[in-house]
Design a protein around this motif. Structure first.
Motif, short mmCIF file in Angstrom:
data_model
loop_
_atom_site.label_atom_id
_atom_site.label_comp_id
_atom_site.label_asym_id
_atom_site.label_seq_id
_atom_site.Cartn_x
_atom_site.Cartn_y
_atom_site.Cartn_z
N LYS A 63 2.35 -4.59 2.99
CA LYS A 63 3.48 -3.36 3.45
C LYS A 63 2.91 -2.04 3.21
O LYS A 63 2.57 -1.97 2.05
N VAL A 64 3.14 -1.33 4.41
CA VAL A 64 2.93 0.21 4.11
C VAL A 64 4.08 0.88 3.74
O VAL A 64 5.06 1.00 4.21
N ILE A 65 3.97 1.52 2.50
CA ILE A 65 5.26 2.21 2.27
C ILE A 65 4.69 3.71 1.98
O ILE A 65 4.10 3.98 0.78
N PRO A 66 4.98 4.58 2.55
CA PRO A 66 4.61 6.17 2.32
C PRO A 66 5.52 6.50 1.07
O PRO A 66 6.71 6.26 0.82
N ALA A 67 4.81 7.48 0.29
CA ALA A 67 5.49 8.25 -0.84
C ALA A 67 5.06 9.87 -0.91
O ALA A 67 3.96 9.72 -0.87
N ILE A 68 6.08 10.53 -0.82
CA ILE A 68 5.48 12.04 -0.70
C ILE A 68 6.16 12.64 -1.95
O ILE A 68 7.39 12.63 -2.07
N PRO A 69 5.38 13.49 -2.77
CA PRO A 69 6.00 14.37 -3.72
C PRO A 69 6.08 15.69 -3.52
O PRO A 69 5.15 16.25 -2.81
N THR A 70 7.34 16.36 -3.46
CA THR A 70 7.69 17.42 -3.32
C THR A 70 8.14 18.29 -4.66
O THR A 70 9.12 17.78 -5.45
N ARG A 71 7.61 19.47 -4.89
CA ARG A 71 8.19 20.35 -5.90
C ARG A 71 9.35 21.10 -5.62
O ARG A 71 9.35 21.83 -4.67
N HIS A 72 10.19 21.20 -6.56
CA HIS A 72 11.45 22.10 -6.40
C HIS A 72 11.26 23.40 -6.99
O HIS A 72 10.09 23.42 -7.81
N GLY A 73 11.94 24.30 -6.78
CA GLY A 73 11.91 25.41 -7.44
C GLY A 73 11.98 25.68 -9.04
O GLY A 73 11.32 26.47 -9.47
N ASP A 74 12.57 24.71 -9.45
CA ASP A 74 12.47 24.66 -11.01
C ASP A 74 11.21 23.99 -11.66
O ASP A 74 11.33 23.71 -12.65
N ILE A 76 0.92 -1.19 -0.02
CA ILE A 76 -0.12 -0.04 0.01
C ILE A 76 0.84 1.24 -0.08
O ILE A 76 1.82 1.51 0.79
N LEU A 77 0.84 2.03 -0.90
CA LEU A 77 1.71 3.63 -0.92
C LEU A 77 0.72 4.60 -0.31
O LEU A 77 -0.29 4.76 -0.98
N LEU A 78 0.86 4.73 0.76
CA LEU A 78 0.38 5.87 1.58
C LEU A 78 0.94 7.10 0.82
O LEU A 78 2.02 7.63 0.67
N TYR A 79 -0.14 7.60 0.22
CA TYR A 79 0.07 8.95 -0.81
C TYR A 79 -0.67 10.25 -0.55
O TYR A 79 -1.83 10.43 -1.22
N PRO A 80 -0.45 10.99 0.41
CA PRO A 80 -1.13 12.06 0.87
C PRO A 80 -1.30 13.12 -0.17
O PRO A 80 -0.59 13.08 -1.22
N HIS A 81 -2.27 14.17 0.07
CA HIS A 81 -2.75 15.20 -1.14
C HIS A 81 -1.66 16.27 -0.84
O HIS A 81 -1.99 17.24 -0.46
N TYR A 93 9.43 6.27 1.54
CA TYR A 93 9.83 5.94 3.01
C TYR A 93 9.89 4.49 3.22
O TYR A 93 9.29 3.80 2.59
N PRO A 94 10.79 4.21 4.15
CA PRO A 94 10.97 2.56 4.59
C PRO A 94 9.48 1.94 5.04
O PRO A 94 8.69 2.72 5.45
N VAL A 95 9.42 0.64 4.67
CA VAL A 95 8.26 -0.05 5.02
C VAL A 95 8.01 0.10 6.60
O VAL A 95 8.78 0.12 7.46
N TRP A 96 6.81 0.53 7.05
CA TRP A 96 6.19 0.41 8.46
C TRP A 96 6.44 -0.63 9.12
O TRP A 96 5.76 -1.68 8.53
N ARG A 117 -1.14 7.18 13.99
CA ARG A 117 0.31 6.85 13.42
C ARG A 117 0.05 7.64 12.02
O ARG A 117 1.13 7.95 11.59
N MET A 118 -0.82 7.04 11.24
CA MET A 118 -0.83 7.74 10.01
C MET A 118 -1.03 9.16 9.91
O MET A 118 -0.20 9.99 9.12
N ASN A 119 -1.83 9.64 10.62
CA ASN A 119 -2.06 11.27 10.78
C ASN A 119 -0.99 12.09 11.13
O ASN A 119 -0.37 13.06 10.68
N ASP A 120 -0.08 11.30 12.38
CA ASP A 120 0.99 11.82 12.61
C ASP A 120 2.12 11.80 11.62
O ASP A 120 3.00 12.77 11.41
N PHE A 121 2.28 10.88 10.77
CA PHE A 121 3.44 10.80 9.73
C PHE A 121 3.00 11.85 8.73
O PHE A 121 3.80 12.69 8.24
N ILE A 122 1.84 11.96 8.19
CA ILE A 122 1.41 12.89 7.44
C ILE A 122 1.51 14.67 7.70
O ILE A 122 1.96 15.31 7.22
N GLU A 123 1.26 14.49 9.17
CA GLU A 123 1.21 16.00 9.58
C GLU A 123 2.75 16.30 9.56
O GLU A 123 3.24 17.51 9.31
#
Length: 301
Positions: free
Chosen positions: A219-230, A109-114, A238-241, A255-261
């Motif tokens: 297995k839960v693996i978080p994935a976070i996309p971040t945009r750079h200046g360009d 499961i890819l935990l993929y917040p907005h 992130y590592p498997v929980w 635990r999920m909300n704490d990670f997202i926060e």
């Protein structure tokens, strides 16, 4: 609506830097022209960052609208641009966490917040990895058809209607090796939610991550996309929980909300603030988003 699609098609033919600039302009205009969303965003920021000054809230909200404008102007890229162009705009960090789990035959499961770069990142990832994802039907028929066509552009995704529920997700995960792309951080009402804290606020949150992981042994693996200046995007895995699910649904959901926060605090301008995340309140609590005419005027700056 077809006219809008044609505009997006021609926009995606522009140099990427021009698309970013146009998106920034659209975001600036939307900040002033859509007071309802501006109000929702301001309430969310005031609740989550009460220690900030009014000036800080306003500055971050304006930057968030800029990020959202870029997201909107990039839809032509997602739908019509050459796939290789999209891939060049996204880089991976620590993707081995996902690759290792899939190579070992694990369900994932890819935990993929907005975050605001979530579309660009997933259109790149889906070229490399098959995905299972949920889909909310659009009210406009032409938009619904276009969004579905875009989602299926690589013939590498299994879409499940949000109304199909948990059983359909479990069924698809059991018969497929594709990771389940899971975006749980919105308010879906009290019926299927539990209240756990998000930025110290009791927040109606779906406990699906814990339940799906338990029912599929995923297995839960978080994935976070971040945009750079360009304008390019880094998709970090992130590592498997470990010790998840724990058997305690409330603790798992917290635990999920704490990670997202924690991730939001790293890039607050890139989190999706224009949704009524705190709409559902515990019994007896007032609506956070009730807006008066005076508040709407004072919010506009």
């Amino acid at each position: 609506m077809k006219f809008v699609f044609k505009i997006l098609y021609w926009i995606q033919r522009l140099p990427f830097e021009m698309i970013q600039s146009l998106g920034a302009l659209i975001g600036w205009l939307c900040y002033y022209l859509i007071p309802r969303r501006r109000h929702i965003g301001m309430v969310n920021l005031q609740k989550c960052f009460p220690q900030w000054s009014e000036k800080q809230h306003t500055a971050l909200l304006k930057e968030h609208f800029r990020q959202m404008g870029i997201l909107l102007m990039e839809y032509g890229l997602y739908w019509y641009s050459d796939a290789a162009r999209i891939k060049k705009l996204v880089r991976y960090q620590d993707k081995h966490h996902l690759d290792d789990a899939l190579a070992a035959g694990e369900k994932v499961i890819l935990l993929y917040p907005h975050f605001t770069a979530f579309e660009l990142a997933v259109y790149a990832l889906n070229q490399d990895v098959p995905l299972i994802s949920m889909y909310s039907k659009q009210k406009n028929k032409e938009m619904d058809e276009q969004v579905l066509k875009g989602r299926h552009r690589y013939n590498n995704v299994f879409l499940i209607g949000r109304t199909e529920g948990l059983r359909a997700i479990i069924k698809q995960m059991k018969k497929s090796d594709a990771p389940f792309l899971y975006l749980p951080d919105q308010d879906f009402g009290a019926k299927d939610s539990v209240f756990v804290d998000f930025f110290g606020i009791p927040t109606a949150t779906t406990p699906g991550l814990s339940r799906i992981a338990a029912m599929t042994n995923a297995k839960v693996i978080p994935a976070i996309p971040t945009r750079h200046g360009d304008g390019s995007v880094m998709l970090r895995f992130y590592p498997v929980w470990q010790n998840f699910p724990s058997g305690d649904v409330l603790a798992d959901t917290q635990r999920m909300n704490d990670f997202i926060e924690a991730r939001v605090r790293e890039h607050p301008e890139q989190y999706y603030w224009l949704h009524k995340r705190f709409k559902t309140r515990p019994a007896g609590e007032n609506d956070f988003y009730q807006e008066t005419a005076h508040a709407a005027k004072s919010d506009k700056r």
